[in-house]
Motif scaffolding. Structure first.
Motif, PDB file in Angstrom:
ATOM      1  N   ALA A 124       0.832  -1.207   0.000  1.00  0.00           N
ATOM      2  CA  ALA A 124       0.000   0.000   0.000  1.00  0.00           C
ATOM      3  C   ALA A 124       0.865   1.256   0.000  1.00  0.00           C
ATOM      4  N   ASP A 125       1.950   1.264   0.773  1.00  0.00           N
ATOM      5  CA  ASP A 125       2.863   2.407   0.771  1.00  0.00           C
ATOM      6  C   ASP A 125       3.459   2.603  -0.619  1.00  0.00           C
ATOM      7  N   PHE A 126       3.832   1.493  -1.248  1.00  0.00           N
ATOM      8  CA  PHE A 126       4.409   1.541  -2.590  1.00  0.00           C
ATOM      9  C   PHE A 126       3.422   2.131  -3.596  1.00  0.00           C
ATOM     10  N   VAL A 127       2.203   1.623  -3.585  1.00  0.00           N
ATOM     11  CA  VAL A 127       1.189   2.075  -4.543  1.00  0.00           C
ATOM     12  C   VAL A 127       0.812   3.537  -4.319  1.00  0.00           C
ATOM     13  N   LEU A 128       0.544   3.889  -3.072  1.00  0.00           N
ATOM     14  CA  LEU A 128      -0.042   5.200  -2.775  1.00  0.00           C
ATOM     15  C   LEU A 128       0.942   6.345  -2.910  1.00  0.00           C
ATOM     16  N   GLU A 129       2.222   6.043  -2.928  1.00  0.00           N
ATOM     17  CA  GLU A 129       3.204   7.093  -3.183  1.00  0.00           C
ATOM     18  C   GLU A 129       2.931   7.787  -4.520  1.00  0.00           C
ATOM     19  N   GLU A 130       2.357   7.039  -5.457  1.00  0.00           N
ATOM     20  CA  GLU A 130       2.095   7.580  -6.795  1.00  0.00           C
ATOM     21  C   GLU A 130       0.619   7.918  -7.014  1.00  0.00           C
ATOM     22  N   ARG A 131      -0.119   8.123  -5.956  1.00  0.00           N
ATOM     23  CA  ARG A 131      -1.522   8.514  -6.061  1.00  0.00           C
ATOM     24  C   ARG A 131      -1.725   9.882  -5.435  1.00  0.00           C
ATOM     25  N   MET A 132      -2.864  10.478  -5.683  1.00  0.00           N
ATOM     26  CA  MET A 132      -3.170  11.767  -5.080  1.00  0.00           C
ATOM     27  C   MET A 132      -3.137  11.670  -3.559  1.00  0.00           C
ATOM     28  N   ALA A 133      -3.559  10.519  -3.024  1.00  0.00           N
ATOM     29  CA  ALA A 133      -3.666  10.360  -1.566  1.00  0.00           C
ATOM     30  C   ALA A 133      -2.308  10.282  -0.882  1.00  0.00           C
ATOM     31  N   LYS A 134      -1.310   9.749  -1.577  1.00  0.00           N
ATOM     32  CA  LYS A 134       0.098   9.722  -1.139  1.00  0.00           C
ATOM     33  C   LYS A 134       0.455   8.664  -0.094  1.00  0.00           C
ATOM     34  N   SER A 135      -0.456   8.298   0.832  1.00  0.00           N
ATOM     35  CA  SER A 135      -0.057   7.364   1.890  1.00  0.00           C
ATOM     36  C   SER A 135      -1.263   6.610   2.442  1.00  0.00           C
ATOM     37  N   PRO A 136      -1.037   5.395   3.015  1.00  0.00           N
ATOM     38  CA  PRO A 136      -2.132   4.660   3.669  1.00  0.00           C
ATOM     39  C   PRO A 136      -2.750   5.444   4.814  1.00  0.00           C
ATOM     40  N   VAL A 137      -1.949   6.219   5.523  1.00  0.00           N
ATOM     41  CA  VAL A 137      -2.479   7.021   6.631  1.00  0.00           C
ATOM     42  C   VAL A 137      -3.529   7.994   6.111  1.00  0.00           C
ATOM     43  N   LYS A 138      -3.211   8.672   5.012  1.00  0.00           N
ATOM     44  CA  LYS A 138      -4.151   9.642   4.441  1.00  0.00           C
ATOM     45  C   LYS A 138      -5.426   8.951   3.958  1.00  0.00           C
ATOM     46  N   VAL A 139      -5.278   7.781   3.352  1.00  0.00           N
ATOM     47  CA  VAL A 139      -6.452   7.042   2.875  1.00  0.00           C
ATOM     48  C   VAL A 139      -7.314   6.607   4.048  1.00  0.00           C
ATOM     49  N   ASN A 140      -6.694   6.079   5.088  1.00  0.00           N
ATOM     50  CA  ASN A 140      -7.453   5.657   6.267  1.00  0.00           C
ATOM     51  C   ASN A 140      -8.189   6.829   6.915  1.00  0.00           C
ATOM     52  N   GLU A 141      -7.533   7.967   6.989  1.00  0.00           N
ATOM     53  CA  GLU A 141      -8.186   9.158   7.541  1.00  0.00           C
ATOM     54  C   GLU A 141      -9.402   9.536   6.704  1.00  0.00           C
ATOM     55  N   PHE A 142      -9.235   9.477   5.398  1.00  0.00           N
ATOM     56  CA  PHE A 142     -10.328   9.811   4.473  1.00  0.00           C
ATOM     57  C   PHE A 142     -11.495   8.837   4.635  1.00  0.00           C
ATOM     58  N   LEU A 143     -11.198   7.525   4.629  1.00  0.00           N
ATOM     59  CA  LEU A 143     -12.248   6.516   4.756  1.00  0.00           C
ATOM     60  C   LEU A 143     -12.957   6.614   6.103  1.00  0.00           C
ATOM     61  N   ASN A 144     -12.183   6.831   7.155  1.00  0.00           N
ATOM     62  CA  ASN A 144     -12.785   6.907   8.493  1.00  0.00           C
ATOM     63  C   ASN A 144     -13.630   8.166   8.680  1.00  0.00           C
ATOM     64  N   GLU A 145     -13.209   9.264   8.059  1.00  0.00           N
ATOM     65  CA  GLU A 145     -14.012  10.489   8.116  1.00  0.00           C
ATOM     66  C   GLU A 145     -15.384  10.252   7.494  1.00  0.00           C
ATOM     67  N   LEU A 146     -15.397   9.593   6.326  1.00  0.00           N
ATOM     68  CA  LEU A 146     -16.672   9.291   5.678  1.00  0.00           C
ATOM     69  C   LEU A 146     -17.474   8.271   6.481  1.00  0.00           C
ATOM     70  N   LEU A 147     -16.778   7.299   7.076  1.00  0.00           N
ATOM     71  CA  LEU A 147     -17.461   6.285   7.874  1.00  0.00           C
ATOM     72  C   LEU A 147     -18.213   6.919   9.046  1.00  0.00           C
ATOM     73  N   VAL A 148     -17.573   7.816   9.751  1.00  0.00           N
ATOM     74  CA  VAL A 148     -18.197   8.491  10.895  1.00  0.00           C
ATOM     75  C   VAL A 148     -19.424   9.277  10.438  1.00  0.00           C
ATOM     76  N   LYS A 149     -19.311   9.959   9.285  1.00  0.00           N
ATOM     77  CA  LYS A 149     -20.419  10.784   8.799  1.00  0.00           C
ATOM     78  C   LYS A 149     -21.575   9.925   8.267  1.00  0.00           C
ATOM     79  N   ALA A 150     -21.230   8.806   7.597  1.00  0.00           N
ATOM     80  CA  ALA A 150     -22.255   8.046   6.885  1.00  0.00           C
ATOM     81  C   ALA A 150     -22.946   6.999   7.750  1.00  0.00           C
ATOM     82  N   LYS A 151     -22.272   6.465   8.758  1.00  0.00           N
ATOM     83  CA  LYS A 151     -22.818   5.319   9.490  1.00  0.00           C
ATOM     84  C   LYS A 151     -24.166   5.594  10.163  1.00  0.00           C
ATOM     85  N   PRO A 152     -24.371   6.752  10.795  1.00  0.00           N
ATOM     86  CA  PRO A 152     -25.704   7.001  11.388  1.00  0.00           C
ATOM     87  C   PRO A 152     -26.813   6.965  10.346  1.00  0.00           C
ATOM     88  N   TYR A 153     -26.550   7.497   9.154  1.00  0.00           N
ATOM     89  CA  TYR A 153     -27.555   7.457   8.087  1.00  0.00           C
ATOM     90  C   TYR A 153     -27.819   6.019   7.670  1.00  0.00           C
TER      91      TYR A 153
END
Length: 713
Positions: A295-324
């Motif tokens: 994942a570190d290898f792949v994401l270095e060449e993506r807009m997201a840049k790192s697994p940490v950033k992707v996890n933060e993004f996914l978890n932010e949406l998870l918190v917002k979407a789960k109650p709905y």
């Protein structure tokens, strides 16, 4: 043997000569074209002249052109029109191509030349020496696209093991070959499991609740198999309607279990060990290159840049979407209780979601389908492309096809007066046309469309290309684009009719197609969809937005028998229901993204596939897990396709598309000035950093609030 793959294609626009290609042509063609491509590389390596951008980087970008075309033809057919022999050839050819690629990327002399050019153009210039240094290669400065090509070429070699020692290079090559074989096998197993199952039903009562047009489809499937009654398969146009409408809960359960068991049955097509082998090899590959995980290898060449950033993004949406999502599922459970169901299961979801949708919006897919005739929906997407980008589509019959169901189109830019059919001369050139009735127009692309399921076609929908766009020797060589879907076939009584979700699917894939059609770059490896993976879904998801716009919907949503335009109240209901079950769908997508990242971040934790999947997705699971099913073993996007450590990009791109379409909504959904700016974004391909492209279009970075506002108000 006279091999059409090794000759100049004597066809209109040098399209693939499908009418001449036989299976026995492929292997010798690959063997010969690899030799030719190796010779091209040797010429670059052995050129006695001083290395320059032109004689190294540019020469490399244009090498292997015919090999690329034949590879595209073969592997596209392996997805859209395969058979046992093609799959066997694929298992032989894939490691050959991987080994050839490894030989290039690990060629020390070639990399030394690339590095020399890269260092020259990226090192700080000596005072008073910059212009002289930049004069080498015939240009005082590299263009922005040339600089991008130089940087991507250098990084590509480094990421392919060019800086490794000899032992590690050899191991890197072995891993790449093994991965190519195992990924192919994964997909072949999923296809086999899909094709091997069918449910034969003789009593129509078992199919209560299923609309007559779907029953007719099941009858025709039975007839094709020389059986009485009805046949349901795991192909989506067959499977999804049953799960949505069948009142017979046991039947829904049986189909859901069959679908969920693909690759998970401890038989010859089982994918459990393949998954472990694939992720282990990917991890080793990444660690050879100095990365903590794949994942570190792949994401270095993506807009997201790192697994940490992707996890933060996914978890932010998870918190917002789960109650709905939880509120939505609670409503479905209350509805299911009226039928005496105390414990709702995943195979109940589509049935009760459709019931609730009908209650809330008085709307169901079968009621809408007569208004969405496939031919009319295609006309609509063509008209949208004309309105936004000035494109005209002309169906032609003289371009060879790989199957009789495929249709082919020439695509031109305005002016829009219709030209004559292309010359009957089979040797017609790439741009040459018969005398047009009006002023000459520029050919933008050739388009193939292939819409219906077949035994040799994998499930799903996708866009691909048989030939990329590029500019060489004064010619803008145009792309050959393909859109492949799996929509219900027409029956003896009705044309092919789409569910509204299938309408959005066609628009989605056509958005990808426009990315290829409008490509206008110099180099083929920066053309069209050759962009960062978490940017590639922007054009596809952006185009889906138009399906919900009343003024556009009215132009094509017309009843297939009466011609009646879809009534305003139904259009309003489509608009009102746009976010129906959005929380559930968001959690489902987040679950896929989280699982993907888990496989490619912590492969050492993967023991039992079922246990791992349940543990990693528990935060997104809204229904009990069935011990007999697992999703991972048919998760082709990440174990066969290119979405490894990148499935999150669907949600990432939703932020982009919501923000981009908001820009149109604020200024008019057909605004010509904004459409012109968006066309530049599409035509630029991978020549610029995607965030720079987006900011040039939008004037600012995308805002996650745009997605949240669209999804949840």
């Amino acid at each position: 043997m006279n091999n059409p793959l090794l000759q100049k294609f004597n066809t209109p626009y040098h399209t693939a000569p499908f009418n001449e290609i036989k299976e026995e042509h492929y292997l010798p063609a690959f063997q010969e074209l690899i030799k030719i491509s190796e010779k091209e590389i040797d010429e670059i390596v052995n050129n006695p002249e001083e290395p320059t951008f032109s004689n190294v980087i540019e020469a490399l970008a244009f090498s292997g052109e015919k090999l690329d075309v034949v590879s595209n033809i073969f592997f596209n057919l392996n997805s859209a029109e395969t058979n046992d022999e093609i799959q066997k050839i694929a298992q032989e050819v894939s490691p050959m191509l991987t080994e050839f690629s490894a030989k290039i990327s690990q060629n020390e002399k070639l990399f030394a030349k690339i590095k020399k050019v890269y260092d020259e153009w990226n090192s700080p210039p000596l005072e008073g020496w910059s212009s002289q240094r930049r004069d080498r290669g015939g240009s005082k400065e590299l263009t922005e696209e040339q600089q991008m090509l130089l940087n991507e070429t250098y990084k590509g070699f480094v990421r392919s093991g060019a800086l490794l020692n000899e032992a590690d290079k050899e191991r890197f090559k072995e891993i790449s070959i093994e991965l190519s074989k195992k990924s192919l096998q994964f997909g072949q197993n999923v296809l086999a499991e899909t094709n091997n199952y069918f449910k034969h039903i003789t009593d129509e009562k078992e199919l209560a609740g299923i609309p007559e047009p779907i029953l007719q489809q099941y009858r025709e499937e039975a007839k094709e198999r020389m059986l009485d009654g009805f046949v349901v398969t795991l192909q989506y146009p067959s499977y999804i309607p049953l799960m949505t409408y069948a009142e017979n809960r046991e039947l829904r359960k049986e189909l859901a279990l069959a679908n969920g068991k693909k690759g998970f049955q401890n038989n010859e097509f089982d994918n459990q060990n393949l998954i472990k082998e694939i992720i282990k090899l990917k991890q080793e590959k990444a660690q050879l290159l100095g990365y903590h995980s794949f994942a570190d290898f792949v994401l270095e060449e993506r807009m997201a840049k790192s697994p940490v950033k992707v996890n933060e993004f996914l978890n932010e949406l998870l918190v917002k979407a789960k109650p709905y999502a939880e509120k939505e599922i609670s409503e479905l459970r209350q509805l299911a209780k009226t039928d005496g169901i105390e414990q709702m299961e995943s195979y109940d979801h589509a049935f009760y979601a459709e019931k609730l949708r009908k209650q809330k919006f008085d709307l169901n897919d079968e009621e809408l389908k007569p208004y969405f005739e496939l031919e009319k929906v295609q006309e609509a997407v063509f008209s949208l492309a004309k309105k936004l980008f000035g494109l005209d589509f002309v169906e032609v019959s003289n371009i060879p096809k790989y199957h009789a169901e495929v249709k082919t189109y020439e695509i031109f830019e305005e002016p829009s007066k219709k030209s004559q059919e292309p010359s009957e001369n089979p040797a017609i050139g790439n741009q040459q046309l018969a005398e047009p009735k009006a002023e000459s127009r520029l050919l933008k692309a050739i388009l193939y469309v292939d819409y219906h399921p077949r035994k040799g076609k994998r499930a799903g929908a996708w866009m691909t290309s048989f030939k990329n766009q590029f500019k060489k020797d004064g010619e803008n060589s145009r792309p050959h684009i393909s859109v492949v879907c799996n929509f219900s076939k027409p029956t003896a009584d009705t044309p092919s009719l789409l569910t509204f979700q299938e309408v959005t699917t066609l628009f989605h894939e056509f958005g990808h197609a426009l990315h290829g059609i409008l490509a206008d770059t110099v180099y083929p490896n920066l053309s069209g969809t050759s962009v960062k993976w978490d940017f590639v879904e922007l054009p596809s998801q952006f185009l889906e937005n138009y399906c919900y716009e009343p003024e556009f919907l009215k132009t094509f949503a017309k009843h297939c028998q009466t011609g009646e335009v879809l009534p305003d109240e139904k259009i309003q209901k489509i608009s009102d229901s746009k976010n129906f079950m959005e929380g559930y769908q968001t959690l489902r997508q987040l679950g896929f993204g989280i699982l993907d990242l888990a496989y490619h971040t912590n492969p050492e934790k993967v023991g039992d596939i079922k246990t791992f999947e349940v543990d990693e997705t528990k935060a997104t699971n809204l229904y009990p897990s069935n011990p007999e099913t697992v999703m991972s073993t048919s998760f082709s996007h990440i174990f066969q396709g290119g979405y490894s450590a990148g499935y999150y990009s669907y949600k990432w791109a939703e932020v982009l598309d919501a923000d981009a379409f908001q820009y149109f909504k604020e200024n008019g959904i057909f605004n010509p000035e904004i459409a012109a700016k968006y066309k530049i974004l599409l035509s630029s391909g991978g020549t610029k950093d995607p965030m720079e492209l987006y900011k040039n279009f939008r004037g600012s970075e995308p805002k996650v609030e745009s997605l949240l506002k669209r999804a949840f108000g």
